[in-house]
Design an enzyme around this catalytic site. Structure first.
Site, short mmCIF file in Angstrom:
data_model
loop_
_atom_site.label_atom_id
_atom_site.label_comp_id
_atom_site.label_asym_id
_atom_site.label_seq_id
_atom_site.Cartn_x
_atom_site.Cartn_y
_atom_site.Cartn_z
CG ASN A 8 43.67 44.29 33.28
OD1 ASN A 8 44.08 43.15 33.52
ND2 ASN A 8 42.71 44.87 33.98
CD1 TRP A 9 46.13 41.11 27.77
CD2 TRP A 9 47.59 39.43 28.07
NE1 TRP A 9 47.02 41.13 26.72
CE2 TRP A 9 47.92 40.11 26.88
CE3 TRP A 9 48.37 38.34 28.47
CZ2 TRP A 9 49.00 39.73 26.09
CZ3 TRP A 9 49.44 37.96 27.69
CH2 TRP A 9 49.76 38.65 26.51
CE LYS A 10 39.60 43.92 32.37
NZ LYS A 10 38.31 44.59 32.37
CG HIS A 93 40.96 46.58 37.47
ND1 HIS A 93 39.67 46.12 37.35
CD2 HIS A 93 41.32 47.04 36.25
CE1 HIS A 93 39.27 46.30 36.09
NE2 HIS A 93 40.25 46.85 35.40
CD GLU A 95 37.38 43.68 35.84
OE1 GLU A 95 38.38 42.96 35.78
OE2 GLU A 95 36.92 44.29 34.85
CD GLU A 163 40.85 50.72 33.83
OE1 GLU A 163 41.08 50.39 32.67
OE2 GLU A 163 40.76 49.90 34.75
N GLY A 169 34.47 47.24 29.81
CA GLY A 169 33.89 46.03 29.22
C GLY A 169 32.47 46.21 28.71
CB SER A 205 34.94 50.74 25.99
OG SER A 205 34.15 49.85 26.77
N GLY A 226 41.68 46.73 28.13
CA GLY A 226 41.26 45.37 28.46
C GLY A 226 41.07 44.56 27.18
N GLY A 227 39.81 44.39 26.76
CA GLY A 227 39.46 43.51 25.65
C GLY A 227 40.32 43.69 24.40
#
Ligand code: 13P
Length: 241
Positions: A8-10, A93, A95, A163, A169, A205, A226-227
């Protein structure tokens, strides 16, 4: 069950950066031990589509509206994802729920619409820190699954991404024991709802140094990253566990 490693590159990576990433990633993608799925931001989807044409690497959008078209300024259309050759849409998601106020009812509409187009919804669920500390994790996940899948077609694929909100994050990954316990609960809830063959991914994470311990836990069928998915090296390390 085949594992799924999703990125997931957001709101990161321009179309140019997307193309550059895939030029490098395609050199190492054979190391992955499961299906690879990328969720670039909406304006980079066409770059992903072009870069990944002719490969077995899948991609999709991070969100869509529950209708194909209409007077919905600023929204994404799953119909466009389909036309460009995408396979998935990420739905609900944390967010989207927290920052954009998405409700379980809206999420249920999106899940059903994505399935109706022959695309696969990846439905995200997860408890907040307050809910975990208040011992409400099971109830939260049960409600999110029950309502989010209320209009889903059991004969068509859907993927769940668990998640925990407190692990997204933050660098605070859930322990292997917490993941084992919660994924077993999620599997039980899905079974009771008639979705027992649905893959369950863990997200929050995930990094190269904790992926191996997490993938061994019961009912962990892959990751939503993610990151650590923004760099070729760290994502392929995770996807080759
Ligand atoms: P991080 O891996 O950066 O914690 O993000 C997880 C996530 O939100 C993936 O959807």
């Amino acid at each position: 069950m085949k594992k799924i490693f999703a990125a997931n590159w957001k709101l990161f990576k321009t179309p140019k950066e997307t193309r550059e990433f895939f030029t490098q990633f395609k050199e190492v993608s054979h190391k992955a031990t499961g299906e690879l799925v990328f969720f670039p931001s909406a304006i980079s989807l066409e770059a992903a589509s072009t870069s990944l044409a002719g490969t077995s690497i899948k991609w999709g959008a991070q969100n869509c509206h529950s209708q194909a078209q209409g007077a919905f300024t600023g929204e994404n259309s799953a119909q466009v994802v389909k036309e460009l050759g995408g396979s998935y849409v990420l739905i609900g998601h944390s967010e989207r729920r927290k920052v954009f106020g998405e409700t379980d009812a809206v999420i249920a509409e999106k899940v059903a619409f994505v399935q109706s187009l022959g695309l696969i919804p990846m439905l995200c669920i997860g408890e907040t820190l307050e809910e975990r500390e208040g011992l409400h994790t099971f109830r939260t996940l049960e409600t999110q699954l029950h309502l989010g899948l209320a209009k889903a077609d059991k004969s068509k694929p859907v993927v769940i991404a668990y998640e925990p909100v407190w692990a997204i994050g933050t660098g605070k990954v859930a322990t292997p024991e917490q993941v084992a316990e919660t994924h077993t609960d999620v599997f039980g809830i899905l079974k009771a709802l008639g979705f027992e063959t649905t893959p369950i991914l863990y997200g929050g994470s995930v990094k190269p140094d904790n992926a191996a311990g997490l993938i061994q836990q019961p009912h962990v069928n892959g990751f939503l990253v993610g990151g650590a998915s923004l760099e070729v090296k760290s994502f392929i390390e995770i996807a080759s566990v």
